[in-house]
Scaffold this active site. Structure first.
Site, short mmCIF file in Angstrom:
data_model
loop_
_atom_site.label_atom_id
_atom_site.label_comp_id
_atom_site.label_asym_id
_atom_site.label_seq_id
_atom_site.Cartn_x
_atom_site.Cartn_y
_atom_site.Cartn_z
N ASN A 114 10.58 -10.36 -6.72
CA ASN A 114 11.02 -8.99 -6.44
C ASN A 114 9.88 -8.09 -6.00
OD1 ASN A 114 13.39 -10.07 -7.26
ND2 ASN A 114 13.53 -8.94 -9.20
N HIS A 160 24.02 21.76 31.40
CA HIS A 160 25.42 21.31 31.54
C HIS A 160 25.57 20.34 32.72
CE1 HIS A 160 26.43 24.78 28.92
NE2 HIS A 160 25.50 25.38 29.64
N LYS A 287 24.37 -4.00 46.17
CA LYS A 287 24.01 -3.32 44.93
C LYS A 287 22.63 -3.64 44.38
CE LYS A 287 26.63 -1.83 41.96
NZ LYS A 287 27.42 -1.79 40.74
N ASN A 289 21.09 -2.75 40.62
CA ASN A 289 21.51 -2.14 39.35
C ASN A 289 20.35 -1.78 38.43
OD1 ASN A 289 24.20 -2.42 40.11
ND2 ASN A 289 24.30 -4.50 39.29
N TYR A 321 16.31 -4.63 -8.97
CA TYR A 321 16.58 -5.51 -7.84
C TYR A 321 18.01 -6.04 -7.89
CZ TYR A 321 16.45 -9.33 -4.53
OH TYR A 321 16.74 -10.14 -3.47
N GLN A 326 18.32 -8.42 -0.07
CA GLN A 326 17.93 -9.44 0.91
C GLN A 326 18.45 -9.06 2.31
OE1 GLN A 326 17.61 -13.69 -0.14
NE2 GLN A 326 19.39 -13.98 1.14
N LYS A 329 16.42 -7.20 5.52
CA LYS A 329 15.45 -7.79 6.42
C LYS A 329 15.92 -7.93 7.86
CE LYS A 329 13.43 -9.72 2.61
NZ LYS A 329 14.58 -9.07 1.96
N1 ARG Z 1 14.90 -13.61 -0.68
C1 ARG Z 1 14.92 -12.52 -1.61
C2 ARG Z 1 15.06 -11.19 -0.85
O1 ARG Z 1 14.86 -11.19 0.33
C3 ARG Z 1 13.65 -12.50 -2.39
C4 ARG Z 1 13.77 -11.88 -3.73
C5 ARG Z 1 14.70 -12.65 -4.57
N2 ARG Z 1 14.71 -12.16 -5.90
C6 ARG Z 1 15.65 -12.55 -6.77
N3 ARG Z 1 15.59 -12.02 -7.96
N4 ARG Z 1 16.61 -13.38 -6.47
O2 ARG Z 1 15.36 -10.19 -1.39
#
Ligand code: ARG
Length: 464
Positions: A114, A160, A287, A289, A321, A326, A329
């Site tokens: 975490n 406008h 054309k 584009n 957490y 997750q 990302k």
């Molecule tokens: N792959 C997890 C994420 O991206 C990493 C952390 C996982 N932690 C857990 N307590 N399962 O968040």
């Protein structure tokens, strides 16, 4: 199913994950993006463990070296973790243990995935922000170079989307330099909150080991450490702030894109797209584009979407957490790639992908009524109250339109019939170059102002 010795979970688990669930649970397919940062973060953690005596100096050294080997293996394509690793953190730790043996199992002392993932994400974002700020500077440099060439090129100014008053093209371009200057500053501000270390927050509550959080923070170049472990592992404000800043960048790029798309149309005809930045049609041979600005305009929605996704992701999460995190990302990675790709493409487009049709631009502003305000201003400087002057000019625009004439075509007698204050100098006052040049108020489009603005912008670009 029995578990192999490389099992991920504790002995509490008796069977392995269902393969489909393993796939569903895994983040390795995308968080591999973090691998270099994960390794760097782990090296700092290992050094700290040795520094505080939690492990021996020799063990610390073995871990650092082993992690370096993992990095090299990855770079050389000899380490390609799959679904069995679940995520990048496990993948690296497991590979390390394969390489250095049992000492590898000490790496995760006093740490949790975490605080680890929070650290990695911040390290990643920090370097992406630096990259984007550099790209903003490049874009601004290209826009300034263009502006330099076009101080005295005129372009119709709109409100406008109706012709309003003519502008120096440089003034128009400099508006985007000003917008991206705020973007650059905003990212600098976001960076300050990205650059705080959660490492050592543990799973949520800190750790029983005598760690030194400031030591790892210093090694990793963080400015500070989170002062609350719960907040440390569950805060994603920094990512939301980044996505907000990225969204504003996209707003700016998208507005410029929209203008270029309009300008490249036959109706406007203000720019010609060069072959290196435009595509043809598979059916209509005539054309050309504007794909680049269209794609940038289109991709803007993705970045906005990622901001919404993360805000929504966070709003119901109890401390600390949760696996929901997750999901931050892919949103973040895609936003980073999208902004970087768009900045690169727009910089190329502006630098070498289009040409302003100077002659057409200059003549465009001579063929309209965008000098009408200047007639009213002319009368106002001769003592006629502005509102009265405004009404008079409205009248003359109407009669001129009906007669198929422009203001410059009126004879002096016609002007004087409208108001005795008109003299021969009215013609000079309403000539486009003069109309632009006269708007010499601070921040206005007058050539003198634009030259000063250019100079100031250049100076700002050298700031870091
Ligand atoms: N792959 C997890 C994420 O991206 C990493 C952390 C996982 N932690 C857990 N307590 N399962 O968040």
């Amino acid at each position: 199913m029995t578990q192999s010795s490389s099992q991920t979970w504790s002995q509490r688990f008796e069977s392995a994950l269902h393969p489909a669930i393993a796939q569903f649970n895994a983040s390795i397919f995308f968080d591999i993006e973090l691998i270099e940062y994960d390794i760097t973060g782990s090296q700092a953690h290992a050094q700290m463990l040795a520094h505080t005596g939690i492990i021996s100096a020799e063990e610390g050294e073995q871990l650092v070296q082993g992690l370096e080997q993992v990095r090299q293996d990855y770079r050389q394509g000899q380490f390609t973790p799959g679904v069995d690793a679940e995520d990048v953190h496990f993948a690296v730790e497991r590979r390390l243990t394969e390489l250095v043996g049992d000492v590898g199992k000490k790496l995760h002392t006093a740490r949790s995935r975490n605080d680890q993932v929070g650290t990695d994400t911040r390290l990643y974002l920090r370097s992406q922000i630096e990259h984007i700020r550099g790209q903003l500077r490049q874009f601004q440099t290209v826009m300034l170079d263009l502006a330099d060439q076009h101080v005295e090129t005129l372009i119709p100014g709109y409100t406008h989307l109706q012709r309003a008053q003519p502008l120096s093209l440089a003034h128009h371009l400099l508006a985007y330099v000003a917008m991206t200057q705020r973007d650059w500053e905003r990212l600098g501000d976001v960076y300050r909150r990205v650059n705080i270390s959660p490492l050592g927050s543990g799973a949520l509550a800190g750790t029983t080991f005598p760690i030194d959080r400031h030591y790892t923070a210093k090694l990793l170049g963080f400015d500070d450490v989170y002062s609350n472990s719960l907040d440390g592992v569950s805060d994603r404000d920094f990512a939301i702030e980044f996505l907000a800043a990225a969204s504003v960048i996209m707003v700016h790029l998208s507005r410029l894109s929209e203008e270029i798309i309009l300008w490249a149309s036959e109706e406007f005809g203000f720019v010609t797209l060069k072959d290196n930045c435009s595509t043809g049609s598979s059916i209509m041979p005539q054309k050309k584009n504007p794909d680049v600005p269209e794609l940038v305009r289109g991709k803007t929605g993705r970045v906005f979407g990622h901001l919404q996704a993360l805000l929504t992701l966070m709003k119901g999460l109890p401390l600390a957490y949760n696996k929901d995190l997750q999901e931050d990302k892919e949103a973040l990675f895609d936003a980073v790639k999208t902004v970087q790709g768009c900045l690169e493409a727009m910089t190329i487009l502006m630098a070498e992908g289009l040409e302003f049709r100077t002659a057409r631009l200059n003549s465009a502003v001579a063929e309209d009524f965008s000098n009408a305000t200047d007639v009213a201003d002319y009368l106002a400087t001769k003592g006629v109250p502005f509102r009265e002057a405004y009404n008079l000019v409205g009248k003359v625009v109407k009669t001129s339109l009906a007669a198929g004439k422009l203001l410059k075509d009126l004879t002096l007698e016609e002007w004087q019939a409208l108001h005795p204050a008109f003299e021969d100098d009215i013609y000079g006052a309403i000539a486009p170059q003069q109309v632009v040049s006269a708007r010499n108020s601070y921040g206005g489009t007058g050539f003198e102002q634009v030259r000063q603005a250019l100079q100031q912008a250049r100076q700002r670009l050298s700031e870091v």
